[in-house]
Design an enzyme around this catalytic site. Structure first.
Site, short mmCIF file in Angstrom:
data_model
loop_
_atom_site.label_atom_id
_atom_site.label_comp_id
_atom_site.label_asym_id
_atom_site.label_seq_id
_atom_site.Cartn_x
_atom_site.Cartn_y
_atom_site.Cartn_z
N GLU B 278 0.83 -1.21 0.00
CA GLU B 278 0.00 0.00 0.00
C GLU B 278 0.86 1.26 0.00
O GLU B 278 0.54 2.25 -0.65
CB GLU B 278 -0.93 -0.02 1.22
CG GLU B 278 -2.14 0.88 1.10
CD GLU B 278 -3.18 0.54 2.17
OE1 GLU B 278 -4.02 -0.35 1.90
OE2 GLU B 278 -3.15 1.12 3.26
N GLU B 281 2.05 1.73 -3.39
CA GLU B 281 0.93 2.22 -4.21
C GLU B 281 0.74 3.72 -4.00
O GLU B 281 0.57 4.48 -4.96
CB GLU B 281 -0.34 1.44 -3.85
CG GLU B 281 -1.52 1.79 -4.75
CD GLU B 281 -2.81 1.11 -4.33
OE1 GLU B 281 -2.82 0.34 -3.33
OE2 GLU B 281 -3.84 1.39 -4.98
N CYS B 304 -8.40 -2.03 4.26
CA CYS B 304 -8.35 -3.27 5.06
C CYS B 304 -9.65 -3.59 5.77
O CYS B 304 -9.79 -4.66 6.32
CB CYS B 304 -7.22 -3.25 6.09
SG CYS B 304 -6.28 -1.78 6.20
N SER B 324 -7.36 1.97 -2.14
CA SER B 324 -6.17 1.18 -2.44
C SER B 324 -6.64 -0.15 -3.03
O SER B 324 -7.63 -0.72 -2.58
CB SER B 324 -5.38 0.94 -1.16
OG SER B 324 -4.52 -0.15 -1.34
N LYS B 363 -15.65 -9.58 8.14
CA LYS B 363 -14.62 -10.43 7.56
C LYS B 363 -15.21 -11.73 7.04
O LYS B 363 -14.67 -12.36 6.15
CB LYS B 363 -13.53 -10.72 8.59
CG LYS B 363 -12.66 -9.52 8.91
CD LYS B 363 -11.56 -9.33 7.89
CE LYS B 363 -10.88 -7.98 8.07
NZ LYS B 363 -10.08 -7.59 6.90
N GLU B 366 -16.47 -10.75 3.77
CA GLU B 366 -15.35 -10.53 2.84
C GLU B 366 -14.79 -11.84 2.29
O GLU B 366 -14.51 -11.97 1.10
CB GLU B 366 -14.23 -9.76 3.56
CG GLU B 366 -13.03 -9.47 2.70
CD GLU B 366 -11.88 -8.83 3.48
OE1 GLU B 366 -11.51 -9.37 4.54
OE2 GLU B 366 -11.37 -7.79 3.04
N GLU B 371 -14.67 -12.81 -5.78
CA GLU B 371 -13.34 -12.63 -6.40
C GLU B 371 -12.20 -13.09 -5.49
O GLU B 371 -11.05 -13.10 -5.90
CB GLU B 371 -13.15 -11.16 -6.81
CG GLU B 371 -13.08 -10.14 -5.67
CD GLU B 371 -14.44 -9.67 -5.17
OE1 GLU B 371 -15.47 -10.34 -5.45
OE2 GLU B 371 -14.49 -8.63 -4.48
N CYS B 520 -10.57 -1.85 14.77
CA CYS B 520 -10.86 -3.28 14.94
C CYS B 520 -10.97 -3.69 16.40
O CYS B 520 -11.69 -4.64 16.72
CB CYS B 520 -9.78 -4.11 14.29
SG CYS B 520 -9.39 -3.59 12.62
#
Ligand code: SF4
Ligand code: SF4
Ligand code: SF4
Ligand code: FES
Lengths: 182, 590
Positions: B278, B281, B304, B324, B363, B366, B371, B520
């Site tokens: 990241e 990036e 994230c 990102s 999560k 996710e 994908e 988190c």
């Protein structure tokens, strides 16, 4: 649920639901800028459409910048909002005390059976909706039921089929007339 | 200051203090159900009633402000009776089956009934019909256990700014839930689980993966590895009676080994990896903007937090190019475990099972995104919340507090302090700055003990600016540039920040977003109950973990450097692109 091909509830014009919703848009937008405008906006939509289709509720939620669940909460809170389309004929069976003891409930059961719908629902052909009432002031002639503004008195459960047929016939003649006009 | 008397003792409070706050200040407990800290009181449940001298009726302590010379009693017979009655009434309508309920350990209703001495239920109310909702990968809802306190409504609409849950209908038949009592997958819910975190009873919980994980651990044909998120090591202990913020990393590793995982790895490892990907990036985007003077999406947002991603996909699709492209550390780990690590131990991706332990319910969602199968199969198979892991430890009869400290396995187990602080708001940004500054200038981030104070703490939106000086030749185009960053946590705060960015009222280069209040450590899967005092303690535990390490910068993690040397090549290189980066999809809100 999201059938927008049906016609306007006024019975006098042939605007599709989608067209009515489009027409409503500017008016709803006007309410969106006012505080507390959700309920009046829903009322206007319901008056015009006869009920509140899902798209309209979502549209209103968007215009007002409110979550869909919140507007749905408002719709379900007030009993005068309906999310099922009204049929051409709204049948209301009286379940007041006098009618109840003289067979009102049997009438209701017979209608449910004949129409294949529950209270608060509408037949697939959008001809009949079923509801209940609490006394239409005709206790002397119990049991009674109303079809739109017509009062039917001392109805027997075995006769509901005939009543339904007469309205089906009426609707058919009406449709023929309109076809001729067109 | 206002003077009041509570149970005979004088208390002086600031104006506008409620009776509840005054009592808490004086160390007096008043039970609450509908009240949620920092939100407007609803005054709906009436379990917080107190007696105020001169008032005819009992008053709701959460909603009544103190007045000067007010005399308050919190434990008279009348008060106790009234509270008891409220709880009895709730229980009479409640589908109580405590033995089988997943809240039996920490149910507020059950505890309240015990505290108030409810011994039998005088009324027998009609019970609400069960209405189970298992439509989403993250959460299950059981309306028959709902006591209609509306905390979930408050958190979802006021804190998260989403409004997926509202009361539907009226009176006894009111159901708290999505529009028209539909299932949760029928509305724009980001799966953050903050509703589950605040629910006092067993009406909203995570969609459990415990049985699946036991099944995999029993399957001798599979190699089952586990990864542990940064935020759980400062909270898991709470489930075993330890104070919030107690660091239990070593015990957690031992417990996971005893549960039978073949290797115990760390999501922290891929957090360090995320910083390299990241960070590169970000620097690449800055280069495109400043050197090539081409249009590029800035500010760049961190990626994230899966609740935030779903939120952006619903509500801010115009910012999707700004996210990102890095996968979250959880997903990077899954992709590497089934390729890089699988190859090392000579197994095929299909023979590997990756389990995550996360502080988060999103999560779970996710890991199921279509994908997320860079390894050819699902990269992360099962996600357990911190609470579920605690339950498995108990089911296995492990005496957690007596466990020795274990060490993470390699090659996916080493991590820096920068990875630890991914757990809390401001942490990802600080970790990124520690590395990016050093790459660009060759010198350490010039702040006290590597901490960027301005972006720490529980303020909803935080910002910092850093002027870059003394660059190495490769990054000289950044000389004198003032790097502006912002940090938000909680989606309501995030919405406010995004609106300012959208309207051009604020400009930044890099923005960190975490879905849950506090980050988190305050996730929807953490031990209940989480309030700000708990959040601060967990954050302190995480910083202590960071400071206790020699290795505090991601780019110095030797296992990560080995990974690049042996497998990935360079950050943003071809293999990275295939395994560690992703794309986003606009979603329609309802
Ligand atoms: S929610 Fe609480 S009171 Fe209700 S069944 Fe579960 S543990 Fe028992
Ligand atoms: S998971 Fe988050 S977005 Fe979904 S209903 Fe719960 S609080 Fe709202
Ligand atoms: S689901 Fe839980 S938090 Fe929401 S109203 Fe019901 S009991 Fe309260
Ligand atoms: S906590 Fe005060 S009324 Fe519910």
């Amino acid at each position: 649920m999201s059938d927008t091909t049906g016609n306007c509830c006024c019975g006098n014009c042939s605007l599709t639901e989608a067209q009515i919703i489009e027409e409503l848009e500017p008016m709803l937008q006007e309410y969106a800028s006012k505080p507390g405008g959700v309920i009046p906006a829903l009322q206007i939509a319901q008056t015009r459409l006869g009920y509140l289709p899902e798209e309209v509720i979502k549209r209103i939620a968007h215009l007002f910048g409110k979550p869909y669940s919140e507007v749905a909460g408002v719709v379900t809170f007030y009993s005068f909002f309906s999310t099922v389309p009204r049929g051409t004929y709204l049948i209301r069976v009286c379940l007041g005390t006098a009618c109840y003891v003289r067979g009102g409930n049997e009438l209701l059961q017979a209608l449910k059976h004949k129409l294949g719908i529950d209270v608060g629902e509408t037949t697939a052909d959008r001809l009949f909706s079923l509801g209940v009432g609490r006394c239409f002031g005709a206790c002397g002639m119990a049991p009674v039921l109303m079809v739109n503004d017509d009062l039917h008195q001392r109805v027997k459960a075995t006769k509901v089929g005939e009543i339904l047929e007469s309205y089906r016939a009426q609707a058919a003649t009406q449709a023929e007339k309109e076809a001729v006009k067109a | 200051m206002i003077q009041v008397t509570i149970n005979g003792a004088p208390v002086s409070v600031k104006p506008e203090t409620t009776i509840l706050q005054a009592a808490r200040q004086a160390g007096i407990t008043i039970p609450t159900l509908c009240f949620l800290e920092k939100n407007d009181p609803l005054g709906a449940c009436r379990v917080c009633m107190v007696e105020v001298e001169g008032a005819k009726t009992l008053m709701a302590a959460c909603a009544t402000p103190c007045a000067d010379k007010m005399v308050i009693h919190t434990n008279t017979r009348r008060v106790r009776q009234a509270r008891k009655q409220v709880v009895e009434l709730l229980l009479s309508e409640h589908d109580g089956n405590c033995q089988l309920c997943d809240r039996s350990e920490d149910c507020e209703l059950r505890n309240l009934a015990a505290d108030l001495g409810v011994r039998d239920i005088t009324y027998q109310g009609a019970k609400a019909a069960p209405l189970m909702d298992t439509s989403t990968p993250a959460l299950t809802r059981d309306n028959s256990k709902c006591i209609k306190c509306r905390r979930c409504v408050t958190v979802c609409s006021s804190v998260q700014g989403i409004g997926a849950l509202f009361p539907q209908g009226r009176g006894f038949s009111t159901v708290i839930g999505p529009a028209f009592t539909r299932k949760l997958d029928g509305v724009a819910c980001v799966q953050c689980g903050q509703c589950a975190a605040v629910c006092p009873v067993g009406a909203i919980s995570e969609h459990s993966a415990i049985e699946d994980v036991w099944r995999m651990l029993d399957d001798k044909t599979k190699t089952v590895v586990v990864q542990t998120a940064p935020a759980i090591r400062a909270a898991l202990g709470e489930a075993f009676g330890l104070p919030p913020g107690t660091r239990v990393t070593g015990k957690m590793v031992s417990a996971l080994r005893q549960l039978g995982f073949h290797a115990v790895f760390d999501t922290n490892f891929t957090a360090d990896l995320t910083i390299l990907e990241e960070g590169t990036e970000l620097l690449t985007r800055l280069k495109t903007a400043l050197v090539e003077e081409k249009k590029v999406a800035l500010p760049m947002f961190t990626s994230c937090s899966p609740g935030w991603i779903k939120f952006a996909e619903y509500y801010y699709p115009q910012f999707l190019p700004n996210l990102s492209t890095c996968k979250s550390p959880q997903q990077m780990f899954g992709a590497l475990a089934k390729t890089y690590y699988a190859k090392k131990i000579d197994r095929k991706p299909e023979e590997m099972v990756v389990v995550s332990v996360m502080p988060c319910t999103a999560k779970k969602f996710e890991s199921q995104r279509p994908e997320m199968n860079a390894s050819g199969v699902r990269d992360v198979d099962y996600v357990l919340t911190t609470r579920e892991l605690a339950r498995m430890i108990r089911e296995a009869g492990i005496d957690f507090n007596a466990l020795p400290d274990g060490e993470m396995d390699s090659p996916l187990g080493l991590s820096s302090g920068a990875a630890d602080i991914f757990a809390n708001t401001g942490g990802v940004m600080e970790a990124a700055l520690r590395t990016a500054y050093e790459i660009v200038t060759g010198r350490e981030l010039p702040v006290d003990n590597l901490h960027v104070k301005a972006i720490e703490g529980l303020e909803g939106v935080k910002e910092a600016a850093l002027t870059i000086k003394g660059t190495v030749p490769e990054w000289s185009f950044l000389e004198g540039v003032e790097l502006r960053v912002a940090v938000s946590h909680g989606l309501g705060n995030t919405r406010r920040l995004l609106e300012r960015i959208k309207n051009g009222e604020a400009t930044y280069h890099f923005v960190e977003v975490m879905t849950c209040p506090g980050g988190c450590i305050g996730g929807g899967g953490q031990p209940r109950f989480t309030d700000d005092s708990v959040r601060l303690k967990r954050i302190a535990g995480i910083y202590a973990e960071d400071e206790g390490k020699k290795l505090r910068k991601s780019h110095q993690n030797q296992q990560v450097l080995d990974l690049y040397a042996q497998f990935l090549g360079t950050p943003l290189g071809h293999t990275s692109h295939e395994l560690l980066h992703t794309h986003y999809t606009e979603r329609k809100t309802d």
